[in-house]
Scaffold this motif. Sequence first.
Motif, PDB file in Angstrom:
ATOM      1  N   LEU A  57      -3.637  -7.553   2.498  1.00  0.00           N
ATOM      2  CA  LEU A  57      -2.522  -6.628   2.261  1.00  0.00           C
ATOM      3  C   LEU A  57      -2.811  -5.720   1.065  1.00  0.00           C
ATOM      4  O   LEU A  57      -2.488  -4.533   1.094  1.00  0.00           O
ATOM      5  N   LYS A  58      -3.427  -6.249   0.047  1.00  0.00           N
ATOM      6  CA  LYS A  58      -3.779  -5.434  -1.120  1.00  0.00           C
ATOM      7  C   LYS A  58      -4.875  -4.424  -0.793  1.00  0.00           C
ATOM      8  O   LYS A  58      -4.910  -3.337  -1.348  1.00  0.00           O
ATOM      9  N   GLY A  59      -5.795  -4.791   0.107  1.00  0.00           N
ATOM     10  CA  GLY A  59      -6.947  -3.944   0.389  1.00  0.00           C
ATOM     11  C   GLY A  59      -6.820  -3.026   1.586  1.00  0.00           C
ATOM     12  O   GLY A  59      -7.678  -2.179   1.810  1.00  0.00           O
ATOM     13  N   CYS A  60      -5.746  -3.163   2.340  1.00  0.00           N
ATOM     14  CA  CYS A  60      -5.619  -2.354   3.558  1.00  0.00           C
ATOM     15  C   CYS A  60      -5.210  -0.919   3.224  1.00  0.00           C
ATOM     16  O   CYS A  60      -4.753  -0.629   2.124  1.00  0.00           O
ATOM     17  N   ASP A  61      -5.376  -0.051   4.224  1.00  0.00           N
ATOM     18  CA  ASP A  61      -4.960   1.337   4.067  1.00  0.00           C
ATOM     19  C   ASP A  61      -3.514   1.559   4.496  1.00  0.00           C
ATOM     20  O   ASP A  61      -2.830   2.428   3.964  1.00  0.00           O
ATOM     21  N   VAL A  62      -3.068   0.778   5.471  1.00  0.00           N
ATOM     22  CA  VAL A  62      -1.694   0.904   5.973  1.00  0.00           C
ATOM     23  C   VAL A  62      -1.260  -0.446   6.533  1.00  0.00           C
ATOM     24  O   VAL A  62      -2.083  -1.218   7.022  1.00  0.00           O
ATOM     25  N   VAL A  63       0.044  -0.706   6.444  1.00  0.00           N
ATOM     26  CA  VAL A  63       0.616  -1.923   7.014  1.00  0.00           C
ATOM     27  C   VAL A  63       1.519  -1.518   8.175  1.00  0.00           C
ATOM     28  O   VAL A  63       2.497  -0.796   7.988  1.00  0.00           O
ATOM     29  N   ALA A  64       1.144  -1.955   9.364  1.00  0.00           N
ATOM     30  CA  ALA A  64       1.986  -1.756  10.546  1.00  0.00           C
ATOM     31  C   ALA A  64       2.880  -2.985  10.633  1.00  0.00           C
ATOM     32  O   ALA A  64       2.386  -4.117  10.641  1.00  0.00           O
ATOM     33  N   CYS A  65       4.196  -2.750  10.668  1.00  0.00           N
ATOM     34  CA  CYS A  65       5.105  -3.894  10.548  1.00  0.00           C
ATOM     35  C   CYS A  65       6.310  -3.777  11.472  1.00  0.00           C
ATOM     36  O   CYS A  65       6.748  -2.688  11.808  1.00  0.00           O
ATOM     37  N   GLU A  66       6.805  -4.942  11.842  1.00  0.00           N
ATOM     38  CA  GLU A  66       7.942  -5.042  12.747  1.00  0.00           C
ATOM     39  C   GLU A  66       9.198  -4.422  12.124  1.00  0.00           C
ATOM     40  O   GLU A  66       9.915  -3.677  12.762  1.00  0.00           O
ATOM     41  N   ASP A  67       9.473  -4.744  10.882  1.00  0.00           N
ATOM     42  CA  ASP A  67      10.643  -4.218  10.176  1.00  0.00           C
ATOM     43  C   ASP A  67      10.213  -3.830   8.765  1.00  0.00           C
ATOM     44  O   ASP A  67       9.876  -4.703   7.959  1.00  0.00           O
ATOM     45  N   THR A  68      10.209  -2.539   8.489  1.00  0.00           N
ATOM     46  CA  THR A  68       9.717  -2.060   7.188  1.00  0.00           C
ATOM     47  C   THR A  68      10.509  -2.652   6.024  1.00  0.00           C
ATOM     48  O   THR A  68       9.942  -2.903   4.963  1.00  0.00           O
ATOM     49  N   ARG A  69      11.782  -2.900   6.222  1.00  0.00           N
ATOM     50  CA  ARG A  69      12.596  -3.454   5.125  1.00  0.00           C
ATOM     51  C   ARG A  69      12.151  -4.867   4.767  1.00  0.00           C
ATOM     52  O   ARG A  69      12.033  -5.210   3.588  1.00  0.00           O
ATOM     53  N   ARG A  70      11.902  -5.690   5.763  1.00  0.00           N
ATOM     54  CA  ARG A  70      11.460  -7.071   5.510  1.00  0.00           C
ATOM     55  C   ARG A  70      10.069  -7.091   4.908  1.00  0.00           C
ATOM     56  O   ARG A  70       9.786  -7.858   3.991  1.00  0.00           O
ATOM     57  N   THR A  71       9.183  -6.248   5.435  1.00  0.00           N
ATOM     58  CA  THR A  71       7.817  -6.210   4.912  1.00  0.00           C
ATOM     59  C   THR A  71       7.810  -5.681   3.492  1.00  0.00           C
ATOM     60  O   THR A  71       7.070  -6.179   2.640  1.00  0.00           O
ATOM     61  N   LEU A  72       8.633  -4.680   3.207  1.00  0.00           N
ATOM     62  CA  LEU A  72       8.714  -4.145   1.848  1.00  0.00           C
ATOM     63  C   LEU A  72       9.157  -5.226   0.858  1.00  0.00           C
ATOM     64  O   LEU A  72       8.642  -5.306  -0.257  1.00  0.00           O
ATOM     65  N   LYS A  73      10.065  -6.086   1.285  1.00  0.00           N
ATOM     66  CA  LYS A  73      10.514  -7.186   0.425  1.00  0.00           C
ATOM     67  C   LYS A  73       9.330  -8.101   0.084  1.00  0.00           C
ATOM     68  O   LYS A  73       9.146  -8.485  -1.072  1.00  0.00           O
ATOM     69  N   LEU A  74       8.515  -8.414   1.089  1.00  0.00           N
ATOM     70  CA  LEU A  74       7.339  -9.257   0.860  1.00  0.00           C
ATOM     71  C   LEU A  74       6.343  -8.561  -0.064  1.00  0.00           C
ATOM     72  O   LEU A  74       5.861  -9.144  -1.033  1.00  0.00           O
ATOM     73  N   LEU A  75       6.030  -7.302   0.245  1.00  0.00           N
ATOM     74  CA  LEU A  75       5.065  -6.567  -0.578  1.00  0.00           C
ATOM     75  C   LEU A  75       5.554  -6.409  -2.011  1.00  0.00           C
ATOM     76  O   LEU A  75       4.776  -6.581  -2.959  1.00  0.00           O
ATOM     77  N   ASN A  76       6.818  -6.086  -2.186  1.00  0.00           N
ATOM     78  CA  ASN A  76       7.375  -5.948  -3.542  1.00  0.00           C
ATOM     79  C   ASN A  76       7.288  -7.259  -4.316  1.00  0.00           C
ATOM     80  O   ASN A  76       7.032  -7.256  -5.519  1.00  0.00           O
ATOM     81  N   HIS A  77       7.518  -8.367  -3.631  1.00  0.00           N
ATOM     82  CA  HIS A  77       7.452  -9.687  -4.271  1.00  0.00           C
ATOM     83  C   HIS A  77       6.074  -9.915  -4.900  1.00  0.00           C
ATOM     84  O   HIS A  77       5.968 -10.562  -5.943  1.00  0.00           O
ATOM     85  N   TYR A  78       5.026  -9.367  -4.258  1.00  0.00           N
ATOM     86  CA  TYR A  78       3.666  -9.544  -4.757  1.00  0.00           C
ATOM     87  C   TYR A  78       3.109  -8.296  -5.431  1.00  0.00           C
ATOM     88  O   TYR A  78       1.910  -8.235  -5.729  1.00  0.00           O
ATOM     89  N   GLY A  79       3.957  -7.306  -5.682  1.00  0.00           N
ATOM     90  CA  GLY A  79       3.527  -6.098  -6.387  1.00  0.00           C
ATOM     91  C   GLY A  79       2.511  -5.273  -5.609  1.00  0.00           C
ATOM     92  O   GLY A  79       1.651  -4.625  -6.201  1.00  0.00           O
ATOM     93  N   ILE A  80       2.626  -5.272  -4.294  1.00  0.00           N
ATOM     94  CA  ILE A  80       1.700  -4.526  -3.444  1.00  0.00           C
ATOM     95  C   ILE A  80       2.390  -3.255  -2.965  1.00  0.00           C
ATOM     96  O   ILE A  80       3.507  -3.310  -2.447  1.00  0.00           O
ATOM     97  N   LYS A  81       1.723  -2.142  -3.133  1.00  0.00           N
ATOM     98  CA  LYS A  81       2.269  -0.858  -2.686  1.00  0.00           C
ATOM     99  C   LYS A  81       1.334  -0.263  -1.641  1.00  0.00           C
ATOM    100  O   LYS A  81       0.201   0.099  -1.961  1.00  0.00           O
ATOM    101  N   LYS A  82       1.800  -0.169  -0.419  1.00  0.00           N
ATOM    102  CA  LYS A  82       1.011   0.369   0.693  1.00  0.00           C
ATOM    103  C   LYS A  82       1.917   1.179   1.602  1.00  0.00           C
ATOM    104  O   LYS A  82       3.112   0.897   1.719  1.00  0.00           O
TER     105      LYS A  82
END
Length: 164
Positions: free
Chosen positions: A24-49
């Motif tokens: 997740l840290k190294g990818c160029d883009v995250v394709a996700c089922e629900d952007t809101r849920r995925t954003l919560k996960l990424l924010n929890h780990y300080g990942i911005k994609k």
Amino acid sequence: MPLVLVPTPIGNLQDITLRALEVLKGCDVVACEDTRRTLKLLNHYGIKKPLMSLHEHNEVMRLGRMREMLSEGLLVALVSDAGTPGISDPGEIVVRMAIDEGFPVDVLPGPSAAITALVMSGLGTRRFTFEGFLEGRRSFKEARLRALKDREETLVFYASPHQA
């Protein structure tokens, strides 16, 4: 690997693998089922994609964009809301397209609600059949259950909290 399926925690955000976080840290883009849920996960780990929605209602329409990104050599991480993408969640169609067109695909190990429920049930785990969600009208569901009633292995089904 241009397309990597990344399982996500079923409940506790800390139930993610180190390798999943690395992708997740190294990818160029995250394709996700629900952007809101995925954003919560990424924010929890300080990942911005950048996020791109990919769910059951738009997966077919997104194939062209996914093909473009993979052709450009972008690393695309595919996640679902919880568990492993492609198992009763979006991803199966994208994976088929990627394989058919020769793009590399990787799948990380991780959470699966079916396996978690099976082990937790105390039922036999040596042989089991995963049926996923029973589709269609009640009569179709009942017919499928009748067809399965004499099976000897453990049967695993998904049930939607939105259906009775």
